[in-house]
Write an enzyme that holds these catalytic residues in place. Structure first.
Site, mmCIF file in Angstrom:
data_model
loop_
_atom_site.group_PDB
_atom_site.id
_atom_site.type_symbol
_atom_site.label_atom_id
_atom_site.label_comp_id
_atom_site.label_asym_id
_atom_site.label_seq_id
_atom_site.Cartn_x
_atom_site.Cartn_y
_atom_site.Cartn_z
ATOM 1 N N GLU A 172 8.683 27.820 -34.181
ATOM 2 C CA GLU A 172 10.107 28.138 -34.391
ATOM 3 C C GLU A 172 10.870 28.435 -33.097
ATOM 4 O O GLU A 172 11.989 28.944 -33.140
ATOM 5 C CB GLU A 172 10.314 29.302 -35.377
ATOM 6 C CG GLU A 172 9.400 29.365 -36.582
ATOM 7 C CD GLU A 172 9.372 28.125 -37.446
ATOM 8 O OE1 GLU A 172 8.298 27.495 -37.471
ATOM 9 O OE2 GLU A 172 10.395 27.776 -38.046
ATOM 10 N N TYR A 174 9.981 30.509 -30.508
ATOM 11 C CA TYR A 174 9.820 31.826 -29.872
ATOM 12 C C TYR A 174 9.029 31.687 -28.558
ATOM 13 O O TYR A 174 8.710 30.580 -28.126
ATOM 14 C CB TYR A 174 9.134 32.791 -30.847
ATOM 15 C CG TYR A 174 10.027 33.156 -32.027
ATOM 16 C CD1 TYR A 174 11.173 33.922 -31.830
ATOM 17 C CD2 TYR A 174 9.737 32.722 -33.315
ATOM 18 C CE1 TYR A 174 12.007 34.251 -32.903
ATOM 19 C CE2 TYR A 174 10.567 33.044 -34.389
ATOM 20 C CZ TYR A 174 11.702 33.818 -34.170
ATOM 21 O OH TYR A 174 12.527 34.133 -35.224
ATOM 22 N N ARG A 222 0.178 30.009 -35.780
ATOM 23 C CA ARG A 222 1.225 29.150 -36.354
ATOM 24 C C ARG A 222 1.687 28.190 -35.266
ATOM 25 O O ARG A 222 2.315 28.597 -34.281
ATOM 26 C CB ARG A 222 2.381 30.000 -36.880
ATOM 27 C CG ARG A 222 3.374 29.142 -37.627
ATOM 28 C CD ARG A 222 4.112 29.892 -38.691
ATOM 29 N NE ARG A 222 5.011 28.973 -39.382
ATOM 30 C CZ ARG A 222 6.158 29.326 -39.923
ATOM 31 N NH1 ARG A 222 6.528 30.579 -39.886
ATOM 32 N NH2 ARG A 222 6.901 28.434 -40.521
ATOM 33 N N HIS A 260 14.414 27.370 -33.849
ATOM 34 C CA HIS A 260 15.634 27.890 -34.490
ATOM 35 C C HIS A 260 16.897 27.227 -33.944
ATOM 36 O O HIS A 260 17.898 27.142 -34.632
ATOM 37 C CB HIS A 260 15.737 29.407 -34.326
ATOM 38 C CG HIS A 260 14.818 30.164 -35.247
ATOM 39 N ND1 HIS A 260 14.679 29.858 -36.575
ATOM 40 C CD2 HIS A 260 13.991 31.210 -35.026
ATOM 41 C CE1 HIS A 260 13.812 30.686 -37.135
ATOM 42 N NE2 HIS A 260 13.374 31.505 -36.207
ATOM 43 N N GLN A 347 20.965 32.345 -48.854
ATOM 44 C CA GLN A 347 22.118 33.240 -48.926
ATOM 45 C C GLN A 347 21.791 34.732 -48.858
ATOM 46 O O GLN A 347 22.544 35.480 -48.253
ATOM 47 C CB GLN A 347 22.911 32.962 -50.206
ATOM 48 C CG GLN A 347 24.072 32.025 -49.959
ATOM 49 C CD GLN A 347 24.795 31.681 -51.242
ATOM 50 O OE1 GLN A 347 24.542 30.648 -51.843
ATOM 51 N NE2 GLN A 347 25.680 32.537 -51.673
#
Ligand code: NAP
Ligand code: SF4
Length: 670
Positions: A172, A174, A222, A260, A347
């Site tokens: 992601e 990081y 991961r 991200h 949401q």
């Protein structure tokens, strides 16, 4: 015994060997998801209750949200960290609760690197990320060495706290990715300079962790299979990294897709279900240890299919376990049709976390509020009437029946769902149908008296102990001259299929529904290959990061989306999904007009004034998406106490998240 329906998903698996080997009762992993409860020591009991409920619901392995190995690795100021014995001691509350409920839990160690939302952030270089305002400082050679050791110490502390495993966050975008990719690592010391040297940091993290915790303690890593950013890793590098990590002591590979900052959606509802499974299958061909598939897998059927095809050994689902803590138990009991399916809207989960609010779930407002929003069995056997079966009414009826009330649900149309039923017609929101399937099935199981095609009157409600009015909304039709012209339709008419617009369309109102309707009107059929091509997803074996030139879309109609505000269109959409919706508008060549005044509608089309200049938008159809008004006639005419909820209560900013939450809360307080 082999499960008849999900033989692969519900089969146990042993991770590692020796005394610390971990046998999981099934292959379902609740993937890591930061909830915000991790960041405050005083929330530890709430965090324990959140995990405990999921362990009781049968999940094989839970992975916590990310805990930093150093303060400079925080996600935000004073965010979660696992850096001393006091932290480990506090976490015994969490591990104990999960173990008592028969589950297993791993702590995730995550260093945010340049994604840290604070001025102390550090990275492989001082390159700022496009999604945070803080420029990181470049780590010194000594800093890197210290950080690799800090990771290992966090891993050892997790073991001390009673965790059954750890996950090292290497995806992601990081810190670990920031070391791996040329995009962010321009170092010339032993931690950079070539692909092999860029891999040195994660390999050292795993090697040092393994050294501290011994041979058997399960270490999950991961790995990013597809960075989806320019200057990301190639497939060759990813495969080589996986082999080095395996040799350094990784027990299981979990998988991640996209940094991200990537501009390709990876988990929101418009991403086809199971879109990324083939990449996990590719990794499985490379390594000998088990691998875990992730991202946009939200039903036991799909998870089973992936395992049965031999594409993975485990399946990670994070948000689906937020949506339904009993996901696994229901699959086990062959009650999958009662699973409250995650609709990938982001949401109430990611949008909350990225706005510094505690996560929850749109379809399950109890998520992360397990100790606060409690549906206690009622001691008084009262009768409850719920009027209106939109999201608020459905949530109220099901919650009341779960508490043991005798419930009657009145719905004037033949179908349940209200505005939510319209939403599921929007391309990429097909999953919304699962929420209605869930509610409909729960009403059946709970024996609620559902009266469809029945418009309740005050007389009908007279004999009930409690009345809940959720009569919803109707589309607002603004007082524009010519609003009665035959070319005008409401969004409800268009999404329900009652009106089929012409080739050239003007959309009035650019809120969530105006954007959705524009997507609906321009959408062309696409399969997974088309979807990948439209977003420019290529083969990471051919281009670093797996990005390629996007294939243009062929919009089905020519759409002009108009608003009175002068702010950019779509700016108020969801924090973590709005950018993707705005990108689709652009890809579909939707013309956007802001700062308009509506003059009239006639045979020529929609007449507007923009910047003092009059012009006509020549169209065949004008679709009105100008918000809603509450439908309250019944409530206003009642001469008894009643609870008013959902859009009937407040039409402005009407949304399903508020409606379902209010419907549940009103019943919890009865
Ligand atoms: P909305 O977000 O309130 O947008 C309606 C728009 O209509 C307003 O932005 C306003 O824009 C315009 N408008 C209001 N009164 C008007 C009038 N008298 N004449 C002309 N224009 C007028 O409502 P919505 O689009 O119906 O969505 C309802 C709710 O559903 C939203 O609050 C959202 O939470 C949810 N939703 C979200 C998404 C998503 O995030 N993807 C998708 C669908 C729905 P101007 O004043 O600038 O013209
Ligand atoms: Fe899934 Fe939406 Fe709930 Fe998040 S808020 S868990 S995306 S249903």
């Amino acid at each position: 015994m082999t499960h008849p329906r999900y033989p692969h998903l519900l089969e146990p698996i042993t991770l590692g060997s020796g005394p610390d080997a971990l046998t999981l009762r099934n292959r379902v992993v609740m993937g890591s998801m930061h909830t915000g409860l991790e960041d405050h020591p005083w929330d530890i009991d709430k965090l324990a209750a959140f995990f405990e409920e999921r362990a009781r619901g049968g999940v094989g392995l839970i992975i916590t949200g990310g805990y930093a190995p150093t303060k400079r690795g925080w996600l935000k100021p004073f965010a979660s960290e696992m850096t001393n014995r006091l932290h480990a001691k506090r976490h015994e509350r969490v591990t104990g609760a999960v173990h008592d409920a028969g589950g297993a839990i791993a702590l995730q160690v995550l260093h945010a690197g340049r994604y840290g939302y604070h001025p102390l952030s550090q990275s492989a270089s001082d390159k700022k990320s496009p999604i945070t305002p803080f420029k990181p400082s470049a780590m010194s050679t000594k800093d890197v060495d210290h950080t690799a050791t800090a990771f290992a110490k966090s891993v050892a502390l997790a073991r001390k706290a009673g965790y059954d495993a750890v996950e090292i966050m290497g995806s992601e975008g990081y810190l670990i990715n920031q070391f791996l990719a040329a995009r962010t690592n321009d170092r010339d010391d032993q931690w950079g300079g070539s692909a092999a040297r860029r891999m040195h940091f994660p390999v050292e993290v795993v090697r040092r962790s393994r050294e501290l915790v011994g041979d058997d303690f399960p270490i999950v890593y991961r790995i990013s299979l597809l960075d989806l950013v320019e200057g990301g890793q190639t497939w060759e590098e990813t495969a080589e990294l996986a082999l080095h990590l395996q040799a350094a002591g990784v027990t299981v590979f979990n998988t991640g897709i996209g940094w991200h900052e990537a501009r390709v959606p990876t988990i929101i509802t418009q991403v086809p279900r199971g879109a990324w499974r083939s990449y996990t299958a590719r990794l499985k061909q490379v390594v000998d240890v088990p691998v875990c598939a992730s991202n946009r897998i939200n039903t036991p059927e799909l998870a089973e299919e992936i395992l049965a095809a031999g594409e993975a050994d485990l399946v990670s689902m994070a948000r689906p376990l937020l949506a339904d803590a009993a996901f696994v138990a229901k699959a086990m009991d062959e009650r999958a049709d009662e699973i409250n399916t995650c609709i990938a809207c982001n949401q109430a989960c990611l949008d909350h976390v990225f706005s510094n609010e505690r996560a929850s779930c749109l379809v399950n407002p109890r998520a992360c509020h397990e100790t606060e929003l409690v549906l206690m069995p009622t001691l008084r056997k009262q009768t409850v009437a719920v009027v209106g079966a939109g999201p608020a009414g459905l949530a109220a009826a099901v919650s009341a029946a779960e508490r043991g009330f005798a419930v009657t649900l009145f719905e004037k149309s033949p179908e349940l769902g209200g505005q939510f039923r319209l939403a599921m017609a929007v391309p990429g929101k097909e999953d919304f149908a699962d929420t209605l399937r869930y509610f409909t099935r729960r009403l059946e199981v709970l024996d609620v008296d559902v009266r469809r095609s029945t418009e309740a009157t005050a007389d009908d409600l007279a004999g009930f102990d409690q009345v809940i009015v959720s009569t919803g909304v109707e589309p607002r039709m603004p007082a524009i001259p010519g609003i009665d012209h035959p070319s005008v339709a409401s969004y409800a008419d268009v999404l329900s299929g009652a009106v089929v617009p012409g080739k050239r369309v003007a959309v009035i109102g650019a809120g969530g529904i105006g954007v959705d309707v524009s997507v609906f009107l321009t959408h062309e059929e696409e399969d997974l290959d088309d979807w990948m091509a439209h977003w420019g997803v290529g083969d990471p074996a051919l281009t670093a990061g797996g990005l390629t030139e996007a294939k243009p879309r062929t919009p089905a109609r020519e759409v002009t989306l108009v608003q009175r505000k002068t702010t950019p269109i779509g700016i108020g959409l969801g924090k973590t999904s709005g950018w993707a919706h705005r990108a689709v508008l652009k890809q579909s060549r939707v013309t956007q007009v802001s700062g308009a005044t509506y003059d009239r509608i006639d045979d020529e089309g929609l007449h507007v004034t923009v910047d003092g200049e009059r012009r006509v938008i020549e169209v065949d159809t004008v679709v009105v998406c100008a918000g809603q008004e509450s439908v309250r006639g019944l409530y206003d005419g009642l001469d008894r106490d009643a609870h008013l909820i959902g859009g009937a209560d407040v039409a402005a900013e009407l949304d399903a998240k508020r409606a379902i939450k209010q419907g549940t809360e009103v019943v919890a307080a009865l």
